[in-house]
Design a protein around this motif. Structure first.
Motif, PDB file in Angstrom:
ATOM      1  N   LEU A  95      27.497  48.338  39.848  1.00  0.00           N
ATOM      2  CA  LEU A  95      27.438  49.740  40.253  1.00  0.00           C
ATOM      3  C   LEU A  95      28.276  50.040  41.492  1.00  0.00           C
ATOM      4  O   LEU A  95      28.738  51.167  41.650  1.00  0.00           O
ATOM      5  N   GLY A  96      28.436  49.062  42.366  1.00  0.00           N
ATOM      6  CA  GLY A  96      29.168  49.298  43.607  1.00  0.00           C
ATOM      7  C   GLY A  96      30.605  48.831  43.591  1.00  0.00           C
ATOM      8  O   GLY A  96      31.355  49.138  44.522  1.00  0.00           O
ATOM      9  N   SER A  97      31.014  48.086  42.558  1.00  0.00           N
ATOM     10  CA  SER A  97      32.357  47.492  42.508  1.00  0.00           C
ATOM     11  C   SER A  97      32.658  46.697  43.781  1.00  0.00           C
ATOM     12  O   SER A  97      33.770  46.700  44.301  1.00  0.00           O
ATOM     13  N   ILE A  98      31.624  46.019  44.274  1.00  0.00           N
ATOM     14  CA  ILE A  98      31.728  45.198  45.478  1.00  0.00           C
ATOM     15  C   ILE A  98      31.726  43.735  45.058  1.00  0.00           C
ATOM     16  O   ILE A  98      30.899  43.312  44.245  1.00  0.00           O
ATOM     17  N   GLN A  99      32.652  42.970  45.604  1.00  0.00           N
ATOM     18  CA  GLN A  99      32.723  41.543  45.265  1.00  0.00           C
ATOM     19  C   GLN A  99      31.792  40.748  46.177  1.00  0.00           C
ATOM     20  O   GLN A  99      31.958  40.776  47.398  1.00  0.00           O
ATOM     21  N   PRO A 100      30.839  40.007  45.596  1.00  0.00           N
ATOM     22  CA  PRO A 100      30.033  39.122  46.430  1.00  0.00           C
ATOM     23  C   PRO A 100      30.779  37.823  46.721  1.00  0.00           C
ATOM     24  O   PRO A 100      31.450  37.272  45.840  1.00  0.00           O
ATOM     25  N   GLN A 101      30.657  37.340  47.939  1.00  0.00           N
ATOM     26  CA  GLN A 101      31.161  36.018  48.309  1.00  0.00           C
ATOM     27  C   GLN A 101      29.951  35.169  48.692  1.00  0.00           C
ATOM     28  O   GLN A 101      29.480  35.196  49.829  1.00  0.00           O
ATOM     29  N   PRO A 102      29.387  34.413  47.718  1.00  0.00           N
ATOM     30  CA  PRO A 102      28.182  33.640  48.018  1.00  0.00           C
ATOM     31  C   PRO A 102      28.487  32.367  48.790  1.00  0.00           C
ATOM     32  O   PRO A 102      29.535  31.732  48.610  1.00  0.00           O
TER      33      PRO A 102
END
Length: 358
Positions: A95-102
């Motif tokens: 929904l946010g088009s945000i890339q997670p960097q775990p």
């Protein structure tokens, strides 16, 4: 019924229901519900923020925060086990088009500061733009220490990044730290939040409200968050009937979290004693950790099925998942204490485990 599945299963008390029935109401989308406004004002003042926003769930307040801090194509640094990354349906990406960097966790639940620093991308069009560091406190019941939280906030400022706390159980962390050093839990909660740009606080876990979470931040941040809440379907009308429960929870149910922590410790000690002697559980049930109100146990698969079925028949509800450790398969069982579990419930549960047979 003794329900250890989660601290989300709590029922509102008679006093909380009375507060809900008596709440003056308005239309919160028009910002004229007096009870919602009072909850938001009270919470912001309590934790040292300029403003707050009431929303239906912690999943939504976290997503609103992520979308307010990041634009499409931006990146958020998260933990491998953070709810924002693993347990909230991938909303930040979908929904946010945000890339997670775990980042992998340390044994104490923290993310190593040097790993956070190394994960920040250079200003290069090949990379997503790193914009946000996300913390979770507590995480799996573990309390991230105050000194560590302060260091993360300082690192974010040094790197020019925003920082957000998923504080679904922030008050559990504050109460645990305050119990350890004899300080005030509210003061400790404010200290945990200091330097962070936003915090999500759940009202419907250990605090005992039936619905709702709060997002806290600056006036400008909450103004943007309000627009995002509407976009995500979180705008509610006469929401004061729910906000009243949250206000009651903040005013009455914070310090009592220490009882839940004590009950979890009593449960852990009792299970450990039983596992050392029980003919079917000896060497088959191992305590992994007990922190604040959450206890994890690993139970050998050949025992776990019959034990959990037996406990269910006794009216004791639990959640579990498959877990592999050193090439051995276990059922990792989670036991969560809360305001609807009393000391007598703990003793009843231990008695039931002691009588387990096949």
């Amino acid at each position: 019924m003794t329900d250890f599945r989660s601290d989300t299963v709590t029922q509102p008390t008679a006093a909380m229901k009375a507060a809900m029935l008596a709440a003056p109401l308005g239309d919160d989308v028009f910002q004229d519900d007096p009870t919602v406004n009072e909850l938001q004002r009270y919470a912001a003042e309590l934790l040292g923020f300029e403003a707050a926003l009431f929303a239906p769930s912690g999943t939504q307040t976290n997503l609103i925060a992520l979308m307010a801090h990041c634009q499409r194509g931006d990146e958020a640094i998260v933990g491998q086990q953070w709810h924002t990354y693993r347990w909230e349906g991938g909303g930040m990406a979908v929904l946010g088009s945000i890339q997670p960097q775990p980042i992998e966790h340390q044994p104490d639940g923290t993310l190593a500061l040097e790993h956070i620093r190394a994960a920040v991308k250079p200003d290069d069009p090949h990379f997503a733009r790193t914009k946000l560091i996300v913390m979770e406190n507590t995480t799996g019941g573990k309390v991230l220490p105050l000194s560590y939280m302060n260091s993360v906030a300082a690192l974010a400022k040094e790197l020019g990044l925003n920082c957000h706390i998923d504080g679904a159980r922030l008050m559990n962390a504050a109460v645990a730290l305050a119990t350890a050093d004899g300080s005030n839990p509210i003061q400790k909660a404010r200290q945990l939040c200091a330097g962070f740009d936003s915090v999500s606080l759940c009202l419907s876990k250990g605090l005992g409200a039936p619905v709702g979470s709060l997002l806290l931040g600056s006036h400008a941040f909450i103004l943007q968050a309000r627009r995002l809440r509407k976009m995500l379907g979180g705008g509610m009308r006469q929401a004061g009937v729910l906000a009243a429960a949250g206000l009651y929870a903040l005013q009455n149910n914070i310090e009592r979290l220490a009882e839940d922590h004590q009950h979890a410790q009593q449960l852990a000690e009792g299970l450990q004693r039983i596992a050392a002697e029980h003919p079917l559980l000896k060497g088959k049930l191992e305590l992994v950790s007990v922190n604040t109100n959450i206890l994890f146990t690993d139970i050998a698969v050949e025992v776990a099925g019959p034990l959990l079925a037996y406990l269910s028949e006794q009216g004791i509800k639990l959640t579990s998942s498959n877990y592999n450790k050193a090439d051995q398969y276990y059922q990792r069982v989670r036991w969560v204490t809360h305001l609807d579990i009393s000391a007598s419930d703990i003793q009843r549960t231990l008695g039931a485990v002691q009588k387990f047979s096949v």
